[in-house]
Design a protein around this motif. Structure first.
Motif, PDB file in Angstrom:
ATOM      1  N   ASN A 152       7.252  -8.899   3.205  1.00  0.00           N
ATOM      2  CA  ASN A 152       7.561  -7.588   3.609  1.00  0.00           C
ATOM      3  C   ASN A 152       8.472  -7.075   2.827  1.00  0.00           C
ATOM      4  N   LYS A 153       8.384  -5.529   2.620  1.00  0.00           N
ATOM      5  CA  LYS A 153       9.578  -5.097   1.765  1.00  0.00           C
ATOM      6  C   LYS A 153      10.529  -4.465   2.818  1.00  0.00           C
ATOM      7  N   TYR A 154      10.585  -4.720   4.160  1.00  0.00           N
ATOM      8  CA  TYR A 154      11.590  -4.502   4.773  1.00  0.00           C
ATOM      9  C   TYR A 154      12.049  -2.950   4.890  1.00  0.00           C
ATOM     10  N   PRO A 155      10.972  -1.917   5.365  1.00  0.00           N
ATOM     11  CA  PRO A 155      11.278  -0.649   5.150  1.00  0.00           C
ATOM     12  C   PRO A 155      12.213  -0.158   6.400  1.00  0.00           C
ATOM     13  N   LYS A 184      15.215  -3.077   6.703  1.00  0.00           N
ATOM     14  CA  LYS A 184      15.817  -3.158   5.739  1.00  0.00           C
ATOM     15  C   LYS A 184      17.249  -3.560   5.900  1.00  0.00           C
ATOM     16  N   LYS A 185      17.743  -2.544   6.619  1.00  0.00           N
ATOM     17  CA  LYS A 185      19.437  -2.930   6.988  1.00  0.00           C
ATOM     18  C   LYS A 185      19.497  -4.163   7.721  1.00  0.00           C
ATOM     19  N   TYR A 203      18.088  -6.934   7.304  1.00  0.00           N
ATOM     20  CA  TYR A 203      17.934  -7.695   6.235  1.00  0.00           C
ATOM     21  C   TYR A 203      19.308  -7.890   5.402  1.00  0.00           C
ATOM     22  N   ASN A 204      19.550  -6.703   4.954  1.00  0.00           N
ATOM     23  CA  ASN A 204      20.968  -6.796   4.004  1.00  0.00           C
ATOM     24  C   ASN A 204      22.041  -7.162   4.885  1.00  0.00           C
ATOM     25  N   GLN A 227      22.035 -10.943   4.590  1.00  0.00           N
ATOM     26  CA  GLN A 227      22.304 -11.441   3.634  1.00  0.00           C
ATOM     27  C   GLN A 227      23.861 -11.303   3.004  1.00  0.00           C
TER      28      GLN A 227
END
Length: 322
Positions: free
Chosen positions: A34-37, A41-42, A44-45, A48
């Protein structure tokens, strides 16, 4: 994002879990690709950017707390800011390096109610179905579980779990899989299976109970926590639309009806060990979960009813044996 290699190494080491090796790579690969839209995505980042830490002190027995004298104020503030990106925190609390993640639910209240009734988790294989962000997985580990696996399809819960895991030592014996129970092959290898706050969200409660049974060893223990009706109201409630403002509530049985369901699914020694009204001390709005909560879903003139006029949330803990 999923540490598939670590998880597969753990289950390969256990011949009992080898069947999962056949199915999990494909299931989890979809999540990994998944590209984590957008907001995902926030999340995920944020995970990380969190440091991988080993606390000087870790307490999973009396709560979930980690501390270290090695962190400076700037590092602590950075961690708190990143954890704030993962709101709302519905399950907790977590006390991490001086940061109090005061979640919507005081999940420790529920744990304290049930732990005195269940079989010892020492050296047991444990599955938590619909585990949320994994709060109870850590408590199970603290209670001596040999291997604890949670499943929940929510991406936010998965990232919250991974955040806590990075911050308290990346424990190898606890995992959360972002999938649904009906995606797993029946294993019949777990000593204890938990399902808490899930049954009333299932369109087919008997199918859910059967799925739980399929993951237990013979003689294994089911710990079921769910909404129930006061016995003298009705055998079962099927809400017309919402219940306490929740859309996805299907069936709320009385305790006696629930015991019959469990019996029909092949469980024995079925016991209702706790009945408790949910209070605004246990479920409430906080800065870590600044959203509508229980007080908004009760009749303001009569807190014994929901805003729809149904009986207010009454929760039962039932223990049964396969």
């Amino acid at each position: 994002m999923i540490n598939l290699t670590s998880f597969l190494q753990d289950i390969i080491c256990s011949p009992l879990l080898n069947r999962w090796v056949e199915t999990l790579p494909a299931l989890l690969g979809t999540f990994q690709r998944n590209k984590y839209p957008g907001i995902v995505k926030k999340w995920y980042n944020s995970v990380q950017k969190l440091p991988l830490l080993i606390p000087e002190k870790l307490n999973l027995q009396e709560g979930i707390s980690a501390s270290s004298q090695l962190l400076n104020v700037g590092e602590r503030n950075k961690i708190e800011n990143l954890l704030n990106h993962l709101t709302p925190w519905r399950k907790g609390p977590f006390y991490i390096y001086g940061i109090n993640i005061d979640s919507e639910w005081r999940s420790d209240f529920k744990w304290n109610r049930l732990v005195k009734h269940i079989s010892s988790l020492n050296n047991r294989m444990v599955l938590d179905v619909g585990c949320g962000n994994g709060y109870y997985l850590w408590r199970m580990l603290g209670a001596g579980a040999k291997f604890a696996v949670g499943i929940d399809p929510s991406k936010l819960f998965y990232f919250q779990f991974e955040a806590i895991k990075k911050l308290i030592g990346n424990k190898k014996s606890v995992h959360l899989l972002p999938i649904r129970i009906d995606q797993l092959p029946p294993l019949a290898v777990f000593d204890s299976v938990f399902s808490m706050g899930i049954l009333y969200h299932r369109r087919s409660p008997l199918h859910h109970l059967q799925n739980l049974k399929n993951h237990l060893i013979a003689g294994g223990e089911l710990i079921l926590e769910t909404l129930v009706l006061p016995t003298d109201i009705s055998p079962v409630l099927f809400p017309v639309d919402r219940y306490a403002n929740m859309r996805n509530v299907w069936f709320i049985p009385s305790p006696n009806t629930l015991k019959i369901w469990l019996h029909r699914c092949g469980f024995k020694n079925i016991r209702v060990v706790d009945l408790q009204m949910t209070t605004v001390n246990e479920q409430r709005r906080t800065k870590w979960a600044n959203l509508y909560s229980l007080s908004d879903f009760l009749d303001p003139q009569d807190n014994s009813k929901t805003v729809e006029g149904y009986p207010a949330p009454l929760r039962a803990i039932i223990i049964a044996i396969k």
